[in-house]
Write a protein that holds these residues in place. Sequence first.
Motif, short mmCIF file in Angstrom:
data_model
loop_
_atom_site.label_atom_id
_atom_site.label_comp_id
_atom_site.label_asym_id
_atom_site.label_seq_id
_atom_site.Cartn_x
_atom_site.Cartn_y
_atom_site.Cartn_z
N SER A 10 0.81 -1.22 0.00
CA SER A 10 0.00 0.00 0.00
C SER A 10 0.85 1.26 0.00
N CYS A 11 1.76 1.38 1.00
CA CYS A 11 2.53 2.62 1.13
C CYS A 11 3.96 2.48 0.63
N GLY A 12 4.44 1.25 0.42
CA GLY A 12 5.77 1.06 -0.12
C GLY A 12 6.88 1.07 0.90
N CYS A 25 1.10 2.21 7.62
CA CYS A 25 -0.22 2.58 7.10
C CYS A 25 -1.34 1.69 7.63
N GLY A 26 -1.01 0.57 8.26
CA GLY A 26 -2.03 -0.28 8.85
C GLY A 26 -2.67 -1.28 7.91
N VAL A 27 -2.24 -1.31 6.64
CA VAL A 27 -2.80 -2.27 5.68
C VAL A 27 -2.20 -3.64 5.93
N VAL A 138 -12.10 -2.22 -1.01
CA VAL A 138 -12.14 -3.36 -0.10
C VAL A 138 -11.42 -4.56 -0.72
N ALA A 139 -11.67 -4.80 -2.00
CA ALA A 139 -11.00 -5.91 -2.67
C ALA A 139 -9.49 -5.68 -2.75
N TYR A 140 -9.08 -4.42 -2.84
CA TYR A 140 -7.66 -4.07 -2.90
C TYR A 140 -6.98 -4.25 -1.55
N ALA A 141 -7.67 -3.83 -0.47
CA ALA A 141 -7.04 -3.77 0.85
C ALA A 141 -7.23 -5.04 1.68
#
Length: 207
Positions: A10-12, A25-27, A138-141
């Motif tokens: 997500s954030c790299g 980022c919490g993902v 939602v499908a991405y995360a």
Amino acid sequence: MSVTEVYCRSCGERIKADAEICPNCGVRNQAHQGAQPARGGGRRRGAGGQRRAQGGAATQRSPPSDSWVYGVGVGAALWVIVAILQLRAMSAVQGIQAGGSPLQAGSEALTSLFVGGPIQLIAWVVLPIAFYYDSKYVAYATDWNPSTGLFVGIAALAPILSSLIGMIAMVGMGLQGMFVGSILVPLVVAGLASYYLKRRYDLVPSE
């Protein structure tokens, strides 16, 4: 960089390969799907945000927006308001049949028409669109891939379903039956949105 580290999809940021979530980022960390061991000095993005070099130039794709969830919440709330207004109108009709004031029934009917009508129109437009775009995030995360046909379809067909159920109910219930669909369907749609929101918040880590 250690081979036990990966880039957050997500954030790299660099994170431990065995970390459950990214501390930045919490993902959720899905090293076997989105994040891959880092090699070289450049940063990589995960699913939906990977850096791809084409002809020596790197391009970056932005992840889906997570702001559409507010549209889902607003749409659900608007459908609840529609159901409440229709319930008040039905109660007024029942009051007339029981000897109540026709003036009150007329007032409730006008409120349902001129207030509930625009609210229903806004809910009908907002909720399907919000469902569609938020389900992409939602499908991405997360691992959950919400059924677009189910959520968007029911939200988009709500006015038609409401009319059909109301006409069927009128056969057995008379005038009061026309309110059944306009009360039941909005509550079902709002309940579906509530289920979606609960599951979403259970799966998507809060930042």
